[in-house]
Motif scaffolding. Structure first.
Motif, PDB file in Angstrom:
ATOM      1  N   ASP A 128       0.815  -1.218   0.000  1.00  0.00           N
ATOM      2  CA  ASP A 128       0.000   0.000   0.000  1.00  0.00           C
ATOM      3  C   ASP A 128       0.848   1.267   0.000  1.00  0.00           C
ATOM      4  O   ASP A 128       0.329   2.366   0.208  1.00  0.00           O
ATOM      5  CB  ASP A 128      -0.937   0.006   1.214  1.00  0.00           C
ATOM      6  N   ASN A 129       2.179   1.145  -0.194  1.00  0.00           N
ATOM      7  CA  ASN A 129       3.042   2.314  -0.227  1.00  0.00           C
ATOM      8  C   ASN A 129       3.976   2.227  -1.435  1.00  0.00           C
ATOM      9  O   ASN A 129       4.536   1.150  -1.728  1.00  0.00           O
ATOM     10  CB  ASN A 129       3.878   2.401   1.051  1.00  0.00           C
ATOM     11  N   SER A 130       4.156   3.329  -2.086  1.00  0.00           N
ATOM     12  CA  SER A 130       5.060   3.405  -3.249  1.00  0.00           C
ATOM     13  C   SER A 130       6.440   3.815  -2.794  1.00  0.00           C
ATOM     14  O   SER A 130       6.581   4.518  -1.783  1.00  0.00           O
ATOM     15  CB  SER A 130       4.541   4.421  -4.277  1.00  0.00           C
ATOM     16  N   GLN A 158      13.040   5.004  -0.611  1.00  0.00           N
ATOM     17  CA  GLN A 158      12.538   4.398   0.616  1.00  0.00           C
ATOM     18  C   GLN A 158      11.107   3.908   0.393  1.00  0.00           C
ATOM     19  O   GLN A 158      10.270   4.632  -0.134  1.00  0.00           O
ATOM     20  CB  GLN A 158      12.567   5.406   1.778  1.00  0.00           C
ATOM     21  N   ASP A 159      10.864   2.672   0.794  1.00  0.00           N
ATOM     22  CA  ASP A 159       9.505   2.104   0.739  1.00  0.00           C
ATOM     23  C   ASP A 159       9.218   1.504   2.119  1.00  0.00           C
ATOM     24  O   ASP A 159       9.912   0.571   2.544  1.00  0.00           O
ATOM     25  CB  ASP A 159       9.420   1.034  -0.358  1.00  0.00           C
ATOM     26  N   ASP A 216       9.006  -1.585  -6.609  1.00  0.00           N
ATOM     27  CA  ASP A 216       8.919  -2.578  -5.525  1.00  0.00           C
ATOM     28  C   ASP A 216       8.481  -3.923  -6.089  1.00  0.00           C
ATOM     29  O   ASP A 216       8.215  -4.050  -7.280  1.00  0.00           O
ATOM     30  CB  ASP A 216       7.960  -2.104  -4.406  1.00  0.00           C
ATOM     31  N   GLY A 217       8.386  -4.933  -5.191  1.00  0.00           N
ATOM     32  CA  GLY A 217       8.052  -6.284  -5.653  1.00  0.00           C
ATOM     33  C   GLY A 217       6.599  -6.656  -5.419  1.00  0.00           C
ATOM     34  O   GLY A 217       6.256  -7.835  -5.448  1.00  0.00           O
ATOM     35  N   VAL A 221       2.745  -3.781  -9.090  1.00  0.00           N
ATOM     36  CA  VAL A 221       4.005  -3.112  -8.780  1.00  0.00           C
ATOM     37  C   VAL A 221       3.771  -1.622  -8.625  1.00  0.00           C
ATOM     38  O   VAL A 221       3.032  -1.004  -9.388  1.00  0.00           O
ATOM     39  CB  VAL A 221       5.039  -3.370  -9.897  1.00  0.00           C
ATOM     40  N   LYS A 222       4.404  -1.022  -7.593  1.00  0.00           N
ATOM     41  CA  LYS A 222       4.353   0.423  -7.396  1.00  0.00           C
ATOM     42  C   LYS A 222       5.742   0.962  -7.614  1.00  0.00           C
ATOM     43  O   LYS A 222       6.752   0.274  -7.380  1.00  0.00           O
ATOM     44  CB  LYS A 222       3.842   0.769  -5.991  1.00  0.00           C
TER      45      LYS A 222
END
Length: 849
Positions: A128-130, A158-159, A216-217, A221-222
């Protein structure tokens, strides 16, 4: 910056909880659920009742509740279904930061009986965060003399998601001069680096712009992007180089402020300003690091400027930059890893998992009072906690699991001695020096009915005057109970018993609330002298307890009975008694003897006799104490043949009670001399008197034998019926007729007046040795028993056995006086009885108060 500080705080806190729960997970019987973050309120986590082996009814009856060690109540229990449901939005990143494991620990507390379960809920990360770059624009200055293959680290994205949802790869927009390489560093981080593919030519292109994308994985994907601007500079083609790429330092958390930490050295082989190096922290160092550490820009020395706290953060990774003063400025980089070592600077904390329960005083040993847990923020031995209770405490600590304890009773409790306890629980860690904390737990002991009522005294003595007013209070008894409430409420009652074959409840009444005893009717000393009341005090506990006390009620005599004349008998002739005496009587001649008794006792029964009126007061006298009527002088021919005496009999009570008897005396010529004077006549030997004496002896002997047999039969019957009858006293009395010495004995029962007697008659009426009388007192449980043995002369020999009703004496002293045919008995309490001519007369009841 504030968000990043919070993130690191949560990150280290989550890491601490991770190790704590990892230890707890080894305990058998724990329940664990896994749910993704961001679930809606009301989402079902799992069937808690089923997993804990509880029925749905137990959830309500046993008051199941859920407590979270995180502070906020993220979960609740659906009491109707027994399901654990989400109570509030859960943000894993806010709760655990970037910790690999995010577990919420719940304590499920169940009362009745008190039980504790541990439930773990693992919060799974969702994408839920990019990824976000610290800066949207990255500016690099690269000298055109930079050789191909040079690498330029750029800022990492940073994620705050973890695992596969964190940053996994970087891409860069297509450029002929630059390519992207990913460098793996310690901690699993991936750092992107720009690689110069071929030498730059500022004259052809002075600025290069590249789009850096972080992926991200997650699924989907974000991504996040940052624009890299590269300015191509001219010739300062050497950058400072540190001696080490990574510096590692260990510091104790109690290191003093201002202490030197590390000396950094970077060298630049250029000359002049291009070789002068300045040290600084990396571009994006958190404020928390800047507040703790400082670096000298010229010397490269690092110092501690703040206070370290192992419990807040145990590791720091700091990027250090070294730049020269050339144009363009070139820089080198290194990383400093600082490990904070724990010291024992945190005292243990004690938590009450459940509030202490009140304990009944009859609770068995081992009854659970409260659940207690202990925590220490330190690590290693510094975080190991031992709980202790004071010596002599009535409670014990029973270990449960993972620094959880149950406070249980150690031995029997007594609320009457201690109604509450303030238990000091001390938690001490194993650090050096050890630190400790003390918490006081208040435990209340509730009452049970284990104490019976206790009277102020086991026996009470009550003295009550006879003829009392019915309904008056006799006495008040009082009992106390050490218990509380209904267990101490006392009611009084009288136990059923018999008084003269009548229930004692018909004599007295007791107030059940205050123990006051009241008389039901007036008492008569002559009928009842003493009786007992068994009073019971019973509390209202369950089961109720009781105790008894004995109340002895003594009835005190009042002078309410006048003396009763028992001789001369006046049953047939009213108050008039006829006596005969010879005119030849000399001075001191015994005419008759008045005998009276008083049903009262003590001074009230002391009797005295007085001549109230007389036809000739100069002829007769009455003995004050014995009642003997004697002549004061010799009878003369001038004296009237009919004399009338009025004798007054008084007691010594207050007020005085009295009675009278009238004695009519007939003076006759030629009347036989009384037996009292026969003794002198018999001493003169003559044939006539000897023959009369012989006949008299034979008559008296035969009558005596018959009388003794009759008296023995009466005595046996009297003894057998002594329980229901009063007392027996046998006395000898005058006979009305002595003309037939061989006549049959006559037994007469006289029940008139206060003295009951049986009269046995036989022989001549002038023979005072031919009559025996048994007197029975209804006021005595013993008998006054007098036996006069006949004799051929006027010298009588009495054998006396006397038991007085008011003073039952065990020993009697017999005194025989050969004076005027009179015998006297004395009791140890100075009761005196005088016997004359077979008449039983109480001479003196008491001579002392």
């Amino acid at each position: 910056m504030t968000k990043r500080i919070g993130y690191r705080s949560w990150r280290w806190s989550a890491l601490w909880w991770y190790y704590f729960f990892l230890l707890w997970s080894t305990i058998a019987g724990q329940t664990r659920y896994s749910i993704p973050e961001e679930l809606k309120q009301g989402s079902i986590v799992g069937n808690l009742a089923k997993d804990l082996g509880l029925g749905l009814s137990e959830i309500f009856d046993r008051k199941l509740r859920v407590a979270s060690e995180a502070g906020e109540q993220y979960f609740t229990v659906d009491a109707g279904k027994g399901e654990l449901v989400v109570n509030d939005r859960i943000d894993r990143e806010a709760l655990c930061g970037q910790s690999v494991s995010c577990v919420l620990t719940l304590q499920v507390v169940i009362d009745k009986p008190l039980q504790l379960y541990r439930v773990e809920v693992e919060i799974l990360d969702i994408n839920d965060n990019s990824p976000i770059f610290p800066s949207q624009n990255i500016i690099l200055e690269i000298s055109e003399s930079t050789a191909a293959g040079a690498r330029f680290p750029v800022e990492t994205a940073q994620d705050i998601d973890v695992g596969v949802n964190s940053v996994r790869s970087y891409t860069i927009s297509k450029d002929d001069y630059f390519s992207l390489k990913i460098k793996d560093v310690s901690g699993g981080r991936k750092v992107p680096e720009l690689v110069l593919s071929k030498p730059l030519d500022r004259e052809k292109k002075a600025k290069h712009q590249l789009q850096l994308t972080a992926l991200d994985g997650g699924n989907p994907v974000k991504s996040g992007t940052s624009l890299i601007t590269i300015n191509v500079l001219d010739i300062n083609d050497n950058f400072p180089i540190f001696e080490k790429n990574v510096y590692k330092v260990s510091l104790s958390e109690n290191t003093a402020q201002g202490a030197s930490i590390l000396q950094l050295i970077a060298r630049d082989i250029d000359e002049g300003p291009n070789g002068d190096v300045e040290y600084s922290f990396g571009a994006h160092i958190p404020d928390t690091v800047l507040s703790l550490f400082n670096i000298n820009s010229l010397t490269g020395e690092m110092r501690l400027t703040g206070i370290l706290d192992f419990e807040t953060n145990s590791n720091y990774e700091i990027d250090i930059s070294a730049k020269d003063r050339g144009t363009p400025r070139m820089e080198g980089h290194c990383s400093v890893h600082i490990e904070v070592l724990d010291v024992n600077d945190n005292a243990p904390n004690i938590f009450l998992t459940s509030q202490p329960n009140s304990v009944p005083e009859d609770s068995p040993s081992g009854t659970v009072v409260a659940l207690i847990s202990a925590r220490d923020l330190d690590s290693g031995d510094n975080g190991k906690v031992v709980l202790q209770l004071p010596k002599g405490c009535h409670f014990n600590l029973k270990p449960s699991f993972s620094d959880n304890y149950a406070l249980v009773t150690g031995d029997s409790l007594d609320r009457e001695r201690f109604s509450e306890y303030n238990i000091d629980i001390t938690a001490t860690d194993l650090g050096s020096p050890p630190l400790s904390t003390t918490t006081t737990v208040h435990v209340t002991v509730t009452d049970v009915n284990d104490n019976p009522p206790v009277f102020t005294q086991p026996f009470y003595s009550v003295y009550l005057k006879e003829n009392n007013v019915p309904g008056s209070i006799l006495h008040s008894v009082s009992a106390s109970d050490l218990d509380l409430g209904d267990n101490a409420k006392i009611s009084y009652s009288i136990l059923d018993s018999k008084v003269q074959d009548v229930s004692v409840s018909s004599y007295v009444y007791i107030n059940s609330d205050n123990g006051s005893i009241y008389s039901m009717h007036s008492f008569d000393y002559e009928k009842l002298k003493v009786f007992q009341i068994q009073v019971q005090a019973k509390d209202q506990g369950s089961p109720s307890l009781s105790s008894n006390a004995t109340v002895h009620v003594f009835i005190l005599d009042q002078n309410d009975n006048a003396p009763a004349v028992i001789y001369p008998s006046s049953a047939a002739l009213g108050s008039l008694s006829h006596q005969r005496m010879p005119r030849s009587a000399k001075a001191g001649h015994l005419v008759t003897k008045v005998t009276a008794v008083d049903a009262d006792s003590g001074h009230n029964a002391w009797i005295s006799y007085r001549l109230a009126e007389a036809t000739d007061a100069s002829l007769f006298t009455v003995n004050l104490y014995t009642g003997e009527v004697r002549t004061k002088r010799a009878v003369s021919e001038q004296d009237d043949s009919s004399q009338r005496l009025l004798i007054e009999i008084k007691d010594d009570g207050e007020p005085v009670q009295s009675s009278t008897v009238t004695v009519s005396i007939l003076l006759e010529d030629g009347l036989h001399e009384p037996i009292l004077d026969l003794r002198h006549k018999l001493s003169e030997p003559s044939r006539k008197t000897g023959r009369i004496t012989l006949y008299l002896i034979l008559s008296l002997a035969s009558v005596s034998v018959l009388s003794l047999v009759t008296l023995l039969i009466l005595a046996v019957k009297c003894i057998r019926s002594s329980r229901s009858s009063g007392s027996c006293c046998m006395r000898r009395s005058d006979c009305d007729d002595y003309k037939n010495p061989n006549r049959n004995l006559q037994i007469q029962l006289n029940t008139d007046g206060p003295i009951k007697y049986v009269e046995v008659l036989g022989g001549d009426m002038l023979s005072q040795s031919q009559s025996f009388r048994s007197c029975m007192s209804p006021m005595s449980e013993y008998s006054d028993f007098t036996l006069i043995k006949p004799s051929s002369t006027t010298d009588f020999k009495e054998v006396i056995s006397v038991l007085d009703a008011s003073l039952p004496d065990s020993t009697w002293t017999f005194e025989s006086q050969q004076v005027r045919n009179q015998c006297t008995c004395y009791t140890p309490h100075l009761h005196r009885y005088t016997f004359f001519s077979g008449v039983c007369m109480k001479y003196l009841k008491h001579i002392y108060q």
